[in-house]
Motif scaffolding. Structure first.
Motif, PDB file in Angstrom:
ATOM      1  N   PHE A 107      10.627 -24.479  25.520  1.00 34.42           N
ATOM      2  CA  PHE A 107      10.518 -24.690  24.237  1.00 34.42           C
ATOM      3  C   PHE A 107      11.513 -23.933  23.162  1.00 34.42           C
ATOM      4  CE2 PHE A 107       8.072 -23.851  20.262  1.00 34.42           C
ATOM      5  CZ  PHE A 107       7.556 -25.112  19.765  1.00 34.42           C
ATOM      6  N   GLU A 108      12.001 -24.740  22.196  1.00 33.94           N
ATOM      7  CA  GLU A 108      13.048 -24.211  21.202  1.00 33.94           C
ATOM      8  C   GLU A 108      12.749 -24.226  19.990  1.00 33.94           C
ATOM      9  OE1 GLU A 108      15.855 -22.350  22.275  1.00 33.94           O
ATOM     10  OE2 GLU A 108      15.630 -22.515  24.231  1.00 33.94           O
ATOM     11  N   PRO A 109      11.870 -23.394  19.331  1.00 30.33           N
ATOM     12  CA  PRO A 109      11.622 -23.556  17.900  1.00 30.33           C
ATOM     13  C   PRO A 109      12.616 -23.171  16.978  1.00 30.33           C
ATOM     14  CG  PRO A 109      10.793 -21.519  18.725  1.00 30.33           C
ATOM     15  CD  PRO A 109      11.335 -21.970  19.819  1.00 30.33           C
ATOM     16  N   GLY A 110      12.868 -23.885  15.679  1.00 32.30           N
ATOM     17  CA  GLY A 110      13.540 -23.344  14.722  1.00 32.30           C
ATOM     18  C   GLY A 110      13.508 -21.953  14.225  1.00 32.30           C
ATOM     19  N   SER A 111      14.310 -21.137  13.513  1.00 35.14           N
ATOM     20  CA  SER A 111      14.380 -20.118  13.313  1.00 35.14           C
ATOM     21  C   SER A 111      13.037 -19.919  12.156  1.00 35.14           C
ATOM     22  CB  SER A 111      15.550 -19.624  12.577  1.00 35.14           C
ATOM     23  OG  SER A 111      16.707 -19.708  13.274  1.00 35.14           O
ATOM     24  N   TYR A 112      12.715 -20.966  11.513  1.00 36.47           N
ATOM     25  CA  TYR A 112      11.989 -20.930  10.312  1.00 36.47           C
ATOM     26  C   TYR A 112      10.357 -21.422  10.899  1.00 36.47           C
ATOM     27  CZ  TYR A 112      15.447 -18.459   7.863  1.00 36.47           C
ATOM     28  OH  TYR A 112      16.306 -17.883   7.459  1.00 36.47           O
ATOM     29  N   TYR A 113      10.360 -21.976  12.045  1.00 34.80           N
ATOM     30  CA  TYR A 113       9.199 -22.927  12.498  1.00 34.80           C
ATOM     31  C   TYR A 113       8.173 -22.186  13.126  1.00 34.80           C
ATOM     32  CZ  TYR A 113       6.593 -26.489  14.580  1.00 34.80           C
ATOM     33  OH  TYR A 113       5.532 -27.573  14.795  1.00 34.80           O
ATOM     34  N   ASP A 114       6.997 -22.289  12.612  1.00 42.19           N
ATOM     35  CA  ASP A 114       5.875 -21.581  13.211  1.00 42.19           C
ATOM     36  C   ASP A 114       5.127 -22.254  14.326  1.00 42.19           C
ATOM     37  OD1 ASP A 114       3.423 -20.037  13.621  1.00 42.19           O
ATOM     38  OD2 ASP A 114       2.741 -20.232  11.740  1.00 42.19           O
ATOM     39  N   ALA A 115       5.215 -21.763  15.525  1.00 44.30           N
ATOM     40  CA  ALA A 115       4.770 -22.465  16.706  1.00 44.30           C
ATOM     41  C   ALA A 115       3.291 -22.610  16.521  1.00 44.30           C
ATOM     42  CB  ALA A 115       5.292 -21.918  17.909  1.00 44.30           C
ATOM     43  N   ASP A 116       2.710 -22.073  15.719  1.00 42.02           N
ATOM     44  CA  ASP A 116       1.202 -22.001  15.862  1.00 42.02           C
ATOM     45  C   ASP A 116       0.836 -23.493  15.059  1.00 42.02           C
ATOM     46  OD1 ASP A 116       0.791 -19.535  17.197  1.00 42.02           O
ATOM     47  OD2 ASP A 116       0.814 -18.460  15.420  1.00 42.02           O
ATOM     48  N   ASN A 117       1.754 -24.104  14.507  1.00 40.01           N
ATOM     49  CA  ASN A 117       1.306 -25.174  13.868  1.00 40.01           C
ATOM     50  C   ASN A 117       1.715 -26.628  14.464  1.00 40.01           C
ATOM     51  OD1 ASN A 117       0.270 -23.779  11.648  1.00 40.01           O
ATOM     52  ND2 ASN A 117       2.391 -23.501  10.605  1.00 40.01           N
ATOM     53  N   LEU A 118       1.800 -26.403  15.604  1.00 37.90           N
ATOM     54  CA  LEU A 118       2.008 -27.578  16.428  1.00 37.90           C
ATOM     55  C   LEU A 118       1.124 -28.769  16.030  1.00 37.90           C
ATOM     56  CD1 LEU A 118       3.226 -26.148  19.998  1.00 37.90           C
ATOM     57  CD2 LEU A 118       4.617 -27.267  18.437  1.00 37.90           C
ATOM     58  N   PRO A 119       1.672 -29.986  16.043  1.00 35.22           N
ATOM     59  CA  PRO A 119       0.648 -31.008  15.800  1.00 35.22           C
ATOM     60  C   PRO A 119      -0.377 -31.253  17.082  1.00 35.22           C
ATOM     61  CG  PRO A 119       2.847 -32.083  15.996  1.00 35.22           C
ATOM     62  CD  PRO A 119       2.936 -30.355  15.730  1.00 35.22           C
ATOM     63  N   ASP A 120      -1.506 -31.701  16.930  1.00 35.13           N
ATOM     64  CA  ASP A 120      -2.525 -31.760  17.991  1.00 35.13           C
ATOM     65  C   ASP A 120      -2.458 -33.581  18.506  1.00 35.13           C
ATOM     66  OD1 ASP A 120      -4.459 -31.855  19.731  1.00 35.13           O
ATOM     67  OD2 ASP A 120      -6.094 -32.015  18.210  1.00 35.13           O
TER      68      ASP A 120
END
Length: 555
Positions: free
Chosen positions: A253-266
């Protein structure tokens, strides 16, 4: 007279004395020329001037395209970390060297980012002054006619319709009126003078050029923004498995610098089946080449379940996320039993295909940490269509499942899973393990056709139950996709304008019935002469007196 003579003699004598004195003197030393020093500030200005030229921008664009080639030829960690590990294991020092220079992380490497940044700076420094210059050109009038129009690449001279001497000026004015109307109809901007018309068209050529470069800059910025506020992850799905979009479900998993991984779509994604076909009719290098990869998947989001067909370059959209098919392979179903006959490992095991083998020869590892007494590990090779070559070695002759065969070696000991050091599921660390041997003391070779079972030296057994297929998917969320589409459309539109719209200047001059038409291209324009001929044809007297004005027509 005598005084004048004496004066002249004295003057001559003095001049001679001076000349003699000068001739006797030593020659003066040559003066040295002091070259101006550029200095640090001057060097910076020179570097900025070079960087902000369109030539350097195009060179950087070419270098960026060349720098992206390794990302297509070599496996990338962000897409397939398993293939990267396999490449490193198979290539030793060469693989470590490529890893050191970030060849497996091309698009996030320092050198690729440096080229990317220089390209953006070059585009900005090039676009701003050219935009100002183009704005001034669009607001200014076309330049007046030069004195000698005959020097232009497109030129024609003829005699217009003649009128009486009293109305000749009116005839010339009428001629210029007709020329002005004709040029305006063709899209020219007009600058009317007393004896000629200056016209220019093709400003959209430079506009298209600027739009192309602005859109290119916008595309590069869009990609950068997308990498900051989006995410990208990878997952391998075996037939029948369901993926739930949560952080722990990803293989990488590679999130962007300003992406919140807790907000993944369900949402959920299930692989129902996967079908691949390969060419078994063609001869030569085309034999065994892949033809179709079709994955039947079921998605569930917001209480709605839908069925989709996932193909290469045809992603499935679910929950605002794109699911892309990036790889596939085989997962042999293997059951391992301990000495008591209890099942300690069962299910499909993902084997990674060798990228250079058209027969899909695949390598994999089976780790059995829960076996009674000691841990076990197996390193194996899976052959979809097993055959023997001329040397009697086992190979896979075709990529489809026509004669599946599994060959493995076994180890016992400590798998190192409790050491706290992360391990790849596709490799086995046998440093603290002992290789299994047969009754003769030779390394044990486990060879299984589908449905076969082989006993192990410790009393256990291994069974090859069957084969399932798997796919590798890339799951990404990019909030800038719409902007990227707009950028791509603008790039194509600007490129089309800059390539197909000619920039051209035309002058029409008349004096006493003698008319001249000339045209000059601003760049490559093979239609200049034809444009002049067409204009002359429209302006010439429809019924000229060939006997009287034949010479003028030839001019």
């Amino acid at each position: 007279m005598a005084g004048s003579t004496e004066g002249s003699e004295k003057t001559q004598s003095k001049s001679g004395a001076k000349t003699t004195a000068k001739q006797g003197d030593k020659p003066a030393a040559k003066s040295t020329v002091n070259q101006p020093q550029l200095g640090f500030i001057g060097m910076c200005r020179w570097a900025w001037t070079q960087l902000t030229t369109m030539r350097v921008a195009l060179i950087l664009l070419l270098i960026l395209a060349l720098a992206a080639i390794p990302g297509s030829l070599l496996p990338q960690r962000i897409q397939d970390p398993g293939r990267v590990n396999t490449f490193l294991e198979n290539n030793g020092a060469w693989g470590q060297f490529l890893d050191t220079i970030q060849m497996f992380d091309v698009y996030s490497s320092v050198w690729f980012s440096a080229i990317y940044l220089l390209l953006m700076i070059s585009l900005v420094g090039c676009i701003i002054p050219r935009t100002k210059q183009h704005w001034k050109a669009m607001r200014s009038s076309p330049p007046k006619a030069p004195r000698r129009l005959s020097r232009m690449p497109g030129y024609a001279a003829f005699t217009s319709a003649q009128a009486d001497a009293e109305t000749r000026e009116d005839a010339d004015e009428a001629f210029l009126d007709a020329a002005e109307a004709r040029l305006k109809k063709s899209g020219y901007r007009i600058n009317r003078q007393s004896d000629h018309i200056a016209a220019e068209r093709g400003y959209l050529r430079e506009t298209g050029n600027l739009v192309f470069h602005i859109a290119l800059l916008m595309a590069t910025l869009t990609m950068a923004i997308g990498s900051l506020f989006g995410y990208e992850g990878q997952r391998i799905l075996v037939e029948g498995e369901t993926f739930s979009n949560s952080l722990v479900s990803y293989d990488s998993f590679e999130p962007g610098s300003y992406y919140d991984a807790d907000n993944l779509p369900d949402f959920r994604l299930k692989l129902d089946s996967f079908t691949s076909t390969f060419d078994d009719q063609a001869a030569g290098n085309q034999f065994g080449q892949p033809r179709t990869f079709d994955a039947q998947v079921t998605t569930t989001a917001d209480g709605t379940t839908e069925s989709h067909l996932l193909k290469v370059n045809e992603p499935v959209r679910v929950g605002g996320v794109g699911v892309y098919l990036t790889g596939n392979g085989y997962a042999p179903e293997v059951t391992v039993r301990d000495a008591k006959g209890d099942i300690v490992q069962s299910g499909p095991q993902v084997f990674i295909p060798d990228g250079g083998d058209p027969g899909y020869t695949s390598e994999g590892v089976i780790k059995v940490p829960d076996s009674a007494g000691t841990q076990m590990g197996f390193v194996g090779v899976f052959l979809p269509t097993a055959a023997q070559n001329e040397d009697g070695e086992l190979i896979s002759s075709f990529a489809e499942l026509r004669n599946p065969y599994l060959v493995m070696s076994g180890y016992t000991g400590d798998l190192g899973l409790d050491s706290g050091v992360p391990q790849s599921v596709y490799s086995l660390d046998a440093e603290n393990m002992t290789e299994m041997t047969d009754e003769s003391g030779n390394p044990l070779v486990i060879q299984l056709a589908e449905g076969d079972t082989q006993k192990l030296p410790n009393g256990g057994s291994v069974t090859f139950d069957g084969v399932k297929k798997y796919i590798a998917v890339d799951i990404s969320q990019d909030p800038t996709q719409a902007l990227m589409l707009i950028s791509a459309i603008l790039v194509l539109a600007g490129l089309g304008l800059s390539l197909f719209i000619p920039r051209r200047r035309v002058w029409v001059r008349i004096k006493n019935g003698d008319a001249e038409v000339a045209a000059l291209a601003r760049g490559e324009d093979p239609m200049v002469e034809r444009a002049v001929d067409g204009l002359v044809k429209d302006l010439r007297d429809p019924e000229p007196d060939e006997g009287q004005h034949g010479d003028d027509d030839e001019r």
